[in-house]
Design a protein around this motif. Structure first.
Motif, PDB file in Angstrom:
ATOM      1  N   SER A   1     -22.435 -30.418  19.023  1.00 15.62           N
ATOM      2  CA  SER A   1     -23.462 -30.976  19.895  1.00 15.62           C
ATOM      3  C   SER A   1     -23.125 -30.672  21.348  1.00 15.62           C
ATOM      4  O   SER A   1     -21.976 -30.387  21.685  1.00 15.62           O
ATOM      5  N   TYR A   2     -24.148 -30.731  22.203  1.00 16.24           N
ATOM      6  CA  TYR A   2     -23.910 -30.622  23.645  1.00 16.24           C
ATOM      7  C   TYR A   2     -23.353 -31.915  24.218  1.00 16.24           C
ATOM      8  O   TYR A   2     -22.924 -31.960  25.368  1.00 16.24           O
ATOM      9  N   ASP A   3     -23.363 -32.999  23.427  1.00 14.71           N
ATOM     10  CA  ASP A   3     -22.830 -34.293  23.857  1.00 14.71           C
ATOM     11  C   ASP A   3     -21.436 -34.470  23.247  1.00 14.71           C
ATOM     12  O   ASP A   3     -21.311 -34.746  22.048  1.00 14.71           O
ATOM     13  N   PRO A   4     -20.376 -34.325  24.021  1.00 15.95           N
ATOM     14  CA  PRO A   4     -19.023 -34.391  23.450  1.00 15.95           C
ATOM     15  C   PRO A   4     -18.633 -35.764  22.949  1.00 15.95           C
ATOM     16  O   PRO A   4     -17.698 -35.903  22.161  1.00 15.95           O
ATOM     17  N   THR A   5     -19.351 -36.809  23.395  1.00 18.56           N
ATOM     18  CA  THR A   5     -19.000 -38.156  22.932  1.00 18.56           C
ATOM     19  C   THR A   5     -19.341 -38.350  21.463  1.00 18.56           C
ATOM     20  O   THR A   5     -18.823 -39.270  20.822  1.00 18.56           O
ATOM     21  N   LEU A   6     -20.213 -37.507  20.916  1.00 17.64           N
ATOM     22  CA  LEU A   6     -20.541 -37.606  19.492  1.00 17.64           C
ATOM     23  C   LEU A   6     -19.361 -37.169  18.631  1.00 17.64           C
ATOM     24  O   LEU A   6     -19.235 -37.593  17.478  1.00 17.64           O
ATOM     25  N   THR A   7     -18.516 -36.287  19.186  1.00 19.88           N
ATOM     26  CA  THR A   7     -17.297 -35.880  18.491  1.00 19.88           C
ATOM     27  C   THR A   7     -16.167 -36.842  18.813  1.00 19.88           C
ATOM     28  O   THR A   7     -15.466 -37.328  17.931  1.00 19.88           O
ATOM     29  N   GLY A   8     -16.007 -37.116  20.097  1.00 23.90           N
ATOM     30  CA  GLY A   8     -14.940 -37.992  20.550  1.00 23.90           C
ATOM     31  C   GLY A   8     -13.725 -37.216  21.000  1.00 23.90           C
ATOM     32  O   GLY A   8     -13.113 -36.489  20.207  1.00 23.90           O
ATOM     33  N   PHE A   9     -13.409 -37.316  22.283  1.00 25.58           N
ATOM     34  CA  PHE A   9     -12.242 -36.654  22.852  1.00 25.58           C
ATOM     35  C   PHE A   9     -11.491 -37.661  23.713  1.00 25.58           C
ATOM     36  O   PHE A   9     -12.018 -38.719  24.073  1.00 25.58           O
ATOM     37  N   ARG A  10     -10.270 -37.299  24.055  1.00 23.35           N
ATOM     38  CA  ARG A  10      -9.458 -38.195  24.866  1.00 23.35           C
ATOM     39  C   ARG A  10      -9.944 -38.230  26.304  1.00 23.35           C
ATOM     40  O   ARG A  10      -9.909 -39.271  26.961  1.00 23.35           O
ATOM     41  N   HIS A  11     -10.423 -37.079  26.794  1.00 21.28           N
ATOM     42  CA  HIS A  11     -10.831 -36.990  28.204  1.00 21.28           C
ATOM     43  C   HIS A  11     -12.139 -36.208  28.333  1.00 21.28           C
ATOM     44  O   HIS A  11     -12.388 -35.276  27.572  1.00 21.28           O
ATOM     45  N   TYR A  12     -12.912 -36.586  29.345  1.00 21.38           N
ATOM     46  CA  TYR A  12     -14.247 -36.002  29.532  1.00 21.38           C
ATOM     47  C   TYR A  12     -14.498 -35.625  30.992  1.00 21.38           C
ATOM     48  O   TYR A  12     -13.959 -36.240  31.916  1.00 21.38           O
TER      49      TYR A  12
ATOM     50  N   ALA B   1     -30.631 -32.255  30.133  1.00 22.08           N
ATOM     51  CA  ALA B   1     -30.654 -32.796  28.771  1.00 22.08           C
ATOM     52  C   ALA B   1     -31.574 -33.995  28.629  1.00 22.08           C
ATOM     53  O   ALA B   1     -31.899 -34.405  27.507  1.00 22.08           O
ATOM     54  N   GLY B   2     -31.992 -34.590  29.745  1.00 16.75           N
ATOM     55  CA  GLY B   2     -32.771 -35.810  29.675  1.00 16.75           C
ATOM     56  C   GLY B   2     -31.932 -36.989  29.205  1.00 16.75           C
ATOM     57  O   GLY B   2     -32.437 -37.927  28.577  1.00 16.75           O
ATOM     58  N   THR B   3     -30.644 -36.951  29.535  1.00 23.99           N
ATOM     59  CA  THR B   3     -29.696 -37.978  29.110  1.00 23.99           C
ATOM     60  C   THR B   3     -29.477 -38.977  30.236  1.00 23.99           C
ATOM     61  O   THR B   3     -29.411 -38.597  31.407  1.00 23.99           O
ATOM     62  N   ASP B   4     -29.327 -40.244  29.894  1.00 22.59           N
ATOM     63  CA  ASP B   4     -29.016 -41.275  30.875  1.00 22.59           C
ATOM     64  C   ASP B   4     -27.543 -41.137  31.273  1.00 22.59           C
ATOM     65  O   ASP B   4     -26.660 -41.379  30.454  1.00 22.59           O
ATOM     66  N   PRO B   5     -27.238 -40.745  32.511  1.00 19.22           N
ATOM     67  CA  PRO B   5     -25.841 -40.517  32.890  1.00 19.22           C
ATOM     68  C   PRO B   5     -25.007 -41.784  32.905  1.00 19.22           C
ATOM     69  O   PRO B   5     -23.806 -41.739  32.644  1.00 19.22           O
ATOM     70  N   LEU B   6     -25.634 -42.921  33.215  1.00 22.08           N
ATOM     71  CA  LEU B   6     -24.880 -44.179  33.208  1.00 22.08           C
ATOM     72  C   LEU B   6     -24.488 -44.558  31.784  1.00 22.08           C
ATOM     73  O   LEU B   6     -23.367 -45.017  31.533  1.00 22.08           O
ATOM     74  N   ALA B   7     -25.394 -44.324  30.832  1.00 19.42           N
ATOM     75  CA  ALA B   7     -25.072 -44.597  29.437  1.00 19.42           C
ATOM     76  C   ALA B   7     -23.994 -43.639  28.939  1.00 19.42           C
ATOM     77  O   ALA B   7     -23.091 -44.025  28.193  1.00 19.42           O
ATOM     78  N   MET B   8     -24.085 -42.376  29.357  1.00 13.90           N
ATOM     79  CA  MET B   8     -23.065 -41.413  28.935  1.00 13.90           C
ATOM     80  C   MET B   8     -21.711 -41.759  29.537  1.00 13.90           C
ATOM     81  O   MET B   8     -20.677 -41.696  28.854  1.00 13.90           O
TER      82      MET B   8
ATOM     83  N   SER C   1     -20.693 -44.667  30.244  1.00 12.13           N
ATOM     84  CA  SER C   1     -20.216 -45.821  29.487  1.00 12.13           C
ATOM     85  C   SER C   1     -19.608 -45.384  28.159  1.00 12.13           C
ATOM     86  O   SER C   1     -18.563 -45.900  27.743  1.00 12.13           O
ATOM     87  N   ARG C   2     -20.248 -44.415  27.487  1.00 10.96           N
ATOM     88  CA  ARG C   2     -19.702 -43.924  26.217  1.00 10.96           C
ATOM     89  C   ARG C   2     -18.372 -43.211  26.437  1.00 10.96           C
ATOM     90  O   ARG C   2     -17.471 -43.291  25.603  1.00 10.96           O
ATOM     91  N   MET C   3     -18.254 -42.503  27.535  1.00  9.20           N
ATOM     92  CA  MET C   3     -16.998 -41.816  27.842  1.00  9.20           C
ATOM     93  C   MET C   3     -15.890 -42.823  28.161  1.00  9.20           C
ATOM     94  O   MET C   3     -14.718 -42.548  27.919  1.00  9.20           O
ATOM     95  N   GLY C   4     -16.268 -43.960  28.728  1.00  8.76           N
ATOM     96  CA  GLY C   4     -15.319 -45.029  28.994  1.00  8.76           C
ATOM     97  C   GLY C   4     -14.165 -44.591  29.878  1.00  8.76           C
ATOM     98  O   GLY C   4     -14.332 -43.831  30.839  1.00  8.76           O
ATOM     99  N   SER C   5     -12.974 -45.059  29.537  1.00  4.13           N
ATOM    100  CA  SER C   5     -11.787 -44.730  30.336  1.00  4.13           C
ATOM    101  C   SER C   5     -11.393 -43.266  30.192  1.00  4.13           C
ATOM    102  O   SER C   5     -10.547 -42.774  30.936  1.00  4.13           O
ATOM    103  N   GLY C   6     -12.018 -42.560  29.237  1.00  6.10           N
ATOM    104  CA  GLY C   6     -11.753 -41.130  29.085  1.00  6.10           C
ATOM    105  C   GLY C   6     -12.437 -40.269  30.127  1.00  6.10           C
ATOM    106  O   GLY C   6     -12.140 -39.085  30.252  1.00  6.10           O
TER     107      GLY C   6
END
Length: 323
Positions: A203-214, A224-231, A233-238
């Motif tokens: 996917s173009y969204d790396p949070t769907l896979t899950g990585f340590r850092h983003y 992408a039409g993606t909400d950056p604040l939501a993204m 948040s999904r990235m979190g401390s990464g």
């Protein structure tokens, strides 16, 4: 005095602490109030294209950026550790990050093996003193690379002090791939415009896979039409690296000056400050349409002023960690 300085150089300082240079690492206390480390604001060498890597170091030095993100691509200087180290010494500008050569236009830079190129990017970052390597998710047709990508990122981070920050991308229509590059790109392009599709695996969204850092790119969220604040948040401390730009939601990647598109760039920056973000923010804007050096410098300066204003940590107190 150079052309960039004639464009109107000003030293940008935190408004509430004018005695502290923007690049300084704060320590101790001022008047009994804890001071927080300023967020480093770098300049991507891609932001000065079609000018070259050395020009980016010169702009960074004269405008007051804290460092450089080195985009590795076809220009020989961008691929040479010794040359980049020389620019860093000459202009007294550190390299904060290295962007791996994973664009369509750089698929043949450092050879054709993306696995080897990512490893080389980390070694290059080590050599030039950069803290972070920015990398895109693999393309769909890079099957072997995609199959082992997550494991390779983990292994590289475990064997090096360098962080590998995987960047959010965007769906592409076949016509945006230009019908050039390797056979897979040409086959996609021959399908015609068609609907948007992901050129990235899985996917173009790396949070769907899950990585340590983003890396969060605000031009890519627009496309992408993606909400950056939501993204974020999904990235979190990464979330350790920000590509500061803007977009209006066009089908192509715009990389506008922040504040000149539709993305909530100021809100994203404020959220990072509140969360105690300790990573880097890098201006990655498109200045190809600038007609003069002065016009390009003005665009880069507006981006830096925006970053200093909205990433100001001098008024921060106890960070509020958001989930």
């Amino acid at each position: 005095m150079g052309d960039i300085e004639r464009a109107g150089r000003t030293e940008v300082r935190h408004e509430s602490d004018p005695a502290v240079p923007s690049a300084a690492v704060s320590a101790g206390r001022t008047g009994g109030t804890p001071r927080h480390k300023p967020i480093a604001v770098g300049l991507s060498t891609a932001s000065v294209y079609p000018q070259n890597t050395e020009a980016a170091f010169r702009y960074a030095a004269e405008l007051g950026y804290d460092g450089i993100e080195l985009m590795v691509w076809a220009e020989p200087a961008s691929q040479s550790i010794a040359t980049v180290q020389g620019y860093s010494r000459t202009y007294d500008v550190p390299v904060l990050a290295v962007h791996a050569p994973c664009l369509l236009i750089s698929q043949r830079v450092w050879g054709s093996d993306p696995i080897a190129k990512l490893a080389r990017s980390v070694r290059t970052a080590e050599a030039v003193g950069a803290h972070t390597v920015v990398v895109h998710p693999p393309f769909r047709w890079q099957r072997q690379y995609a199959a082992g990508f997550s494991d390779q990122v983990v292994e590289l981070e475990e064997s090096s002090p360098v962080i590998v920050a995987v960047e959010n991308m965007f769906p592409m229509r076949a016509d945006t791939l230009f019908g050039r590059g390797d056979g897979a790109v040409k086959r996609l392009a021959r399908r015609g415009p068609g609907p948007a599709l992901t050129a990235f695996s899985p996917s173009y969204d790396p949070t769907l896979t899950g990585f340590r850092h983003y890396t969060l790119d605000l031009s890519h969220t627009a496309t992408a039409g993606t909400d950056p604040l939501a993204m974020a948040s999904r990235m979190g401390s990464g979330l350790v690296h920000l590509h500061l730009a803007d977009g209006r939601g066009a089908a192509h990647d715009e990389h506008l000056v922040p504040g000149e598109g539709t993305q909530p760039c100021a809100d994203v920056c404020a959220s990072l400050v509140r969360s105690g973000f300790s990573g880097q923010a890098v201006a990655e804007i498109n200045t190809q349409n600038a007609r003069t050096t002065q016009e390009r410098a003005a665009m880069l300066k507006r981006t830096l002023v925006f970053a200093r204003k909205h990433l100001d940590t001098s008024s921060a107190r106890t960070p509020v960690i958001t989930q």
